[in-house]
Design a protein around this motif. Sequence first.
Motif, mmCIF file in Angstrom:
data_model
loop_
_atom_site.group_PDB
_atom_site.id
_atom_site.type_symbol
_atom_site.label_atom_id
_atom_site.label_comp_id
_atom_site.label_asym_id
_atom_site.label_seq_id
_atom_site.Cartn_x
_atom_site.Cartn_y
_atom_site.Cartn_z
ATOM 1 N N GLY A 56 7.876 15.506 -8.083
ATOM 2 C CA GLY A 56 7.188 16.754 -7.750
ATOM 3 C C GLY A 56 5.685 16.585 -7.789
ATOM 4 N N SER A 57 5.222 15.853 -8.782
ATOM 5 C CA SER A 57 3.789 15.594 -8.909
ATOM 6 C C SER A 57 3.276 14.788 -7.719
ATOM 7 N N ASP A 58 4.086 13.843 -7.247
ATOM 8 C CA ASP A 58 3.667 12.985 -6.130
ATOM 9 C C ASP A 58 3.670 13.752 -4.820
ATOM 10 N N LEU A 59 4.693 14.563 -4.619
ATOM 11 C CA LEU A 59 4.878 15.185 -3.310
ATOM 12 C C LEU A 59 4.055 16.452 -3.110
ATOM 13 N N THR A 60 3.817 17.188 -4.190
ATOM 14 C CA THR A 60 3.175 18.489 -4.009
ATOM 15 C C THR A 60 1.670 18.440 -4.217
ATOM 16 N N ASP A 61 1.164 17.444 -4.913
ATOM 17 C CA ASP A 61 -0.263 17.401 -5.285
ATOM 18 C C ASP A 61 -0.667 18.651 -6.059
ATOM 19 N N GLY A 62 0.336 19.398 -6.545
ATOM 20 C CA GLY A 62 0.022 20.636 -7.257
ATOM 21 C C GLY A 62 -0.367 20.409 -8.701
ATOM 22 N N TYR A 63 0.098 19.346 -9.271
ATOM 23 C CA TYR A 63 -0.224 19.079 -10.669
ATOM 24 C C TYR A 63 -0.285 17.575 -10.893
ATOM 25 N N SER A 64 -1.037 17.209 -11.912
ATOM 26 C CA SER A 64 -1.274 15.780 -12.127
ATOM 27 C C SER A 64 -0.104 15.138 -12.856
ATOM 28 N N LEU A 65 -0.123 13.809 -12.890
ATOM 29 C CA LEU A 65 0.907 13.051 -13.599
ATOM 30 C C LEU A 65 0.919 13.435 -15.072
ATOM 31 N N GLY A 66 -0.259 13.569 -15.656
ATOM 32 C CA GLY A 66 -0.353 13.911 -17.074
ATOM 33 C C GLY A 66 0.340 15.225 -17.381
ATOM 34 N N VAL A 67 0.078 16.219 -16.524
ATOM 35 C CA VAL A 67 0.700 17.533 -16.717
ATOM 36 C C VAL A 67 2.211 17.429 -16.525
ATOM 37 N N LEU A 115 0.835 -1.209 0.000
ATOM 38 C CA LEU A 115 0.000 0.000 0.000
ATOM 39 C C LEU A 115 0.868 1.257 0.000
ATOM 40 N N ALA A 116 1.961 1.206 0.763
ATOM 41 C CA ALA A 116 2.873 2.362 0.815
ATOM 42 C C ALA A 116 3.455 2.648 -0.566
ATOM 43 N N ILE A 117 3.847 1.587 -1.253
ATOM 44 C CA ILE A 117 4.410 1.764 -2.604
ATOM 45 C C ILE A 117 3.340 2.314 -3.536
ATOM 46 N N ARG A 118 2.123 1.770 -3.439
ATOM 47 C CA ARG A 118 1.048 2.231 -4.311
ATOM 48 C C ARG A 118 0.742 3.701 -4.069
ATOM 49 N N ASP A 119 0.753 4.096 -2.815
ATOM 50 C CA ASP A 119 0.451 5.495 -2.488
ATOM 51 C C ASP A 119 1.510 6.449 -3.047
ATOM 52 N N HIS A 120 2.695 5.952 -3.233
ATOM 53 C CA HIS A 120 3.746 6.797 -3.801
ATOM 54 C C HIS A 120 4.306 6.175 -5.072
ATOM 55 N N PHE A 121 3.408 5.602 -5.875
ATOM 56 C CA PHE A 121 3.907 4.874 -7.042
ATOM 57 C C PHE A 121 4.595 5.804 -8.045
ATOM 58 N N LEU A 122 4.218 7.102 -7.979
ATOM 59 C CA LEU A 122 4.885 8.041 -8.898
ATOM 60 C C LEU A 122 6.384 8.120 -8.612
ATOM 61 N N ILE A 123 6.730 8.007 -7.345
ATOM 62 C CA ILE A 123 8.156 8.041 -7.005
ATOM 63 C C ILE A 123 8.841 6.781 -7.556
ATOM 64 N N HIS A 142 18.215 14.455 -18.781
ATOM 65 C CA HIS A 142 16.840 14.076 -19.152
ATOM 66 C C HIS A 142 16.241 13.181 -18.061
ATOM 67 N N GLY A 143 17.028 12.231 -17.578
ATOM 68 C CA GLY A 143 16.556 11.340 -16.514
ATOM 69 C C GLY A 143 16.194 12.123 -15.267
ATOM 70 N N LEU A 144 17.019 13.118 -14.963
ATOM 71 C CA LEU A 144 16.768 13.959 -13.782
ATOM 72 C C LEU A 144 15.500 14.791 -13.959
ATOM 73 N N ILE A 145 15.304 15.314 -15.156
ATOM 74 C CA ILE A 145 14.091 16.111 -15.443
ATOM 75 C C ILE A 145 12.852 15.245 -15.260
ATOM 76 N N ILE A 146 12.891 14.039 -15.803
ATOM 77 C CA ILE A 146 11.733 13.136 -15.702
ATOM 78 C C ILE A 146 11.465 12.792 -14.240
ATOM 79 N N SER A 147 12.524 12.393 -13.525
ATOM 80 C CA SER A 147 12.357 12.019 -12.117
ATOM 81 C C SER A 147 11.812 13.192 -11.313
ATOM 82 N N SER A 148 12.366 14.375 -11.525
ATOM 83 C CA SER A 148 11.944 15.560 -10.763
ATOM 84 C C SER A 148 10.476 15.877 -11.004
ATOM 85 N N ALA A 149 10.070 15.803 -12.274
ATOM 86 C CA ALA A 149 8.676 16.130 -12.616
ATOM 87 C C ALA A 149 7.716 15.141 -11.933
ATOM 88 N N LEU A 150 8.067 13.861 -11.966
ATOM 89 C CA LEU A 150 7.167 12.846 -11.396
ATOM 90 C C LEU A 150 7.162 12.907 -9.863
#
Lengths: 206, 103
Positions: free
Chosen positions: A160-171, A117-125, A150-158
């Motif tokens: 960030g999406s998981d931790l901030t709830d500010g924007y969705s995965l799609g965005v 469940l913990a992994i699922r809750d943070h699956f974006l990470i 590029h790898g860092l950009i992708i990781s950061s975006a995802l």
Amino acid sequence: MKPESTLEQVERGAWLRIFEDGIWDIALGLVLVAFGLSIITGMTAVVTGAVVTVLVSVGCVKRRITEPRLGRVRFRDRRRRQLQNISWLLAALSVVGVLVFLFITWTAQGAVPAWALAIRDHFLIVIALIWGGAVAFGGWLLNLPRFYAHGLIISSALIGSDLTDGYSLGVALLACGGLIVLFGLVLLIRFVRRYPRQSARGEADE
Amino acid sequence: MSRKNEPERIEIDRVIHEPARLLIVAHLYIVESADYVFLMQNTDLTWGNLSSHLSKLEEAGYIEILKDFVDRKPHTMIKLTDAGRTAFDAYRRQMRQLFEDLP
């Protein structure tokens, strides 16, 4: 050719030059944009088709843009193995994608362990680490340090999406994909200006 | 005059030793095959110059010209033959040996 160059440096230079066109960067960026659109619009089938088209088109685009400028070269076994390794990496990523999907489905069924469940809750990470790590690893395999970024950009975006709830995965995928496409386009424009097309008789066409 | 007193002559492969052809052979050595555009880009030779040197290398049996089709258009690739690779290896050894014992 600089007088102090060794044959190995010459070979490495010739190998790296074929990636100066930014076409692989554009392809990676477009794939991420496509995944982002798929999540936002729900049009998974259309977007899957677009992703396949992009990946299949890379060779064709390189024949139209890169080869008339740098020539056509068949590298020796070591380099061909590097390209094969990338194919295996892409195949492995696809398998990981399926496993992640199955995992998410399994955890939705209830009565699953707390760690799952913990992994699922943070699956974006988890996805961020896998995709970002895979892209960086691909850069290491091909001796292309910019793919670490590029790898860092992708990781950061995802992440960030998981931790901030500010924007969705799609965005997040749209944004990082768009950034990587832009970077690839800059490389492409620089490449086209630096290496004019060579006609059959060797005179530059532009 | 006795033949024993004649100076030792260093035999250099003059087909490879010519600077432009040395560059061509060196670039073909590091790849499996390449086309004219690749060689022109990497050796800075003009098409005419390159063509002339490739003819000499082909006459010596060091390269072979492969005709292929890419997108239904004829395309020429150039490849070092086994004799060409052996000759280049021998040339490298010879050059290394030649300068090895110099002070």
